[in-house]
Design an enzyme around this catalytic site. Structure first.
Site, PDB file in Angstrom:
ATOM      1  N   ASP A  75      29.436 -10.584  21.850  1.00 31.34           N
ATOM      2  CA  ASP A  75      29.326  -9.735  20.662  1.00 31.34           C
ATOM      3  C   ASP A  75      28.845 -10.590  19.505  1.00 31.34           C
ATOM      4  OD1 ASP A  75      29.902  -8.250  18.269  1.00 31.34           O
ATOM      5  OD2 ASP A  75      31.357  -7.056  19.372  1.00 31.34           O
TER       6      ASP A  75
ATOM      7  N   LYS B  24      18.079  -8.458   6.299  1.00 31.98           N
ATOM      8  CA  LYS B  24      17.062  -9.109   7.113  1.00 31.98           C
ATOM      9  C   LYS B  24      16.567 -10.394   6.466  1.00 31.98           C
ATOM     10  CE  LYS B  24      16.543  -6.599  10.816  1.00 31.98           C
ATOM     11  NZ  LYS B  24      16.767  -7.186  12.159  1.00 31.98           N
TER      12      LYS B  24
END
Length: 340
Positions: free
Chosen positions: A58, A155
């Site tokens: 994860d 981002k």
């Protein structure tokens, strides 16, 4: 022996196509899933093959990443962490994106993999306002501004974090980043439409018109090809590559769908919505809020670097959107299930 490539996020839209492309090229592929219960769905989407294996990891947990990297030659980090896009706190997106990218990169350097290719976004190399004229390239970094949408900030900050880490890293692992535009194209499964939802909405008739937004459409298959070229080319080490594809206005997307699909596109809206209508609608529709910054956008990105160094050439945007729509129809998901 075949080299092994780790693809993060095998259940994702880009991840699935990366697995397909790598298997077709003869690589052994390992992909991460958050639970092995997801493995059967991935196998069904990409076609079961012995060269595909799974690792449980994860992005928001350290456990599993060292095991996932064992014996790996390359990493394509295409997964996006599950941040809360509805939260008013930008850190709900920024922290998962940044920490997840660093977690993958640090595990890769501990395993001394040859190269990590990470998916960033073109909006990490954009001017403060999309309304600015001109064409920009990889030398530009988006200036972090709290006024920008949280996704765009996430981002940018995630990519900056991995490059900052590499600046102080002294080891064999190399880093390359790929900055795509609007990723469209065929889907592999009805259960994972990825970023094609905008085409779903157009086909379903749920959109009253086409907002004045320009997309730099890149076909998911071309984007994966760019990642693999960046993985293998010696000249790609330590570089950023824009993979934005052709610029096309939403009204042109609608026209391409009408021309390519005929009666199957009868519900696609053709009239262009005034900007003020979209802004008003965004007050009550959260899904539209992130789009308002792009209304009337004129700035475009150059892919000259990827074309020159990597020999990359994306297909025309109209072809991609039509094949995207055809795939959605073939899989029975042309109607936007999220829209009811």
């Amino acid at each position: 022996m075949a080299e092994t490539v780790l693809v993060t996020g095998g259940t994702g839209y880009v991840g699935g196509w990366a697995i397909v492309a790598l298997l077709e090229r003869g690589y052994d592929v390992r992909t991460t899933v958050r639970s092995l219960t997801k493995a059967d769905a991935v196998r069904a989407a990409v076609a079961p093959r012995d060269q595909l294996t799974f690792a449980v990891a994860d992005l928001m947990d350290d456990d599993g990443w060292d095991a996932a990297m064992a014996g790996v030659d390359y990493v394509l980090h295409v997964a996006s962490p599950l941040g809360d896009e509805t939260s008013k706190d930008p850190d709900a997106l920024i922290i998962p994106a940044r920490d997840g990218a660093l977690r993958v990169l640090k595990a890769a350097t501990r395993a001394a993999v040859k190269r990590v290719v990470m998916t960033s976004a073109a909006n990490a190399a954009s001017p403060a306002s999309y309304a600015e004229d001109g064409i920009t390239d990889e030398t530009l970094w988006t200036v972090d501004d709290p006024k920008l949408p949280a996704y765009r900030r996430s981002k940018t900050l995630a990519e900056k974090a991995v490059w900052d880490f590499m600046a102080s890293y002294d080891g064999p692992t190399e880093l390359t980043t790929v900055l795509p535009g609007a990723v469209l194209g065929p889907i592999l499964s009805a259960d994972n439409v990825g970023t094609t939802r905008i085409i779903q909405r157009m086909l379903s008739g749920k959109m009253p018109g086409a907002p004045k937004i320009g997309l730099e459409v890149v076909d998911v298959r071309d984007l994966v090809d760019l990642h693999i070229r960046a993985m293998l080319s010696p000249e790609a080490a330590g570089e950023r590559f824009l993979g934005t594809g052709e610029f096309i206005w939403m009204r042109e997307v609608a026209a391409a769908l009408k021309a390519g699909l005929g009666d199957q596109a009868k519900s696609v809206p053709t009239r262009e919505l005034p900007n003020f209508v979209v802004r008003l609608a965004s007050l009550t529709d959260p899904s539209l809020r992130a789009l308002t910054i792009s209304l009337g956008r004129r700035n475009r990105h150059s892919t000259a670097k990827a074309e020159r160094i990597l020999g990359w050439k994306p297909r025309p945007a109209a072809q991609t959107v039509v094949e995207c729509a055809q795939s959605l129809i073939a899989h029975g998901v042309a109607r936007d299930r999220m829209a009811g």
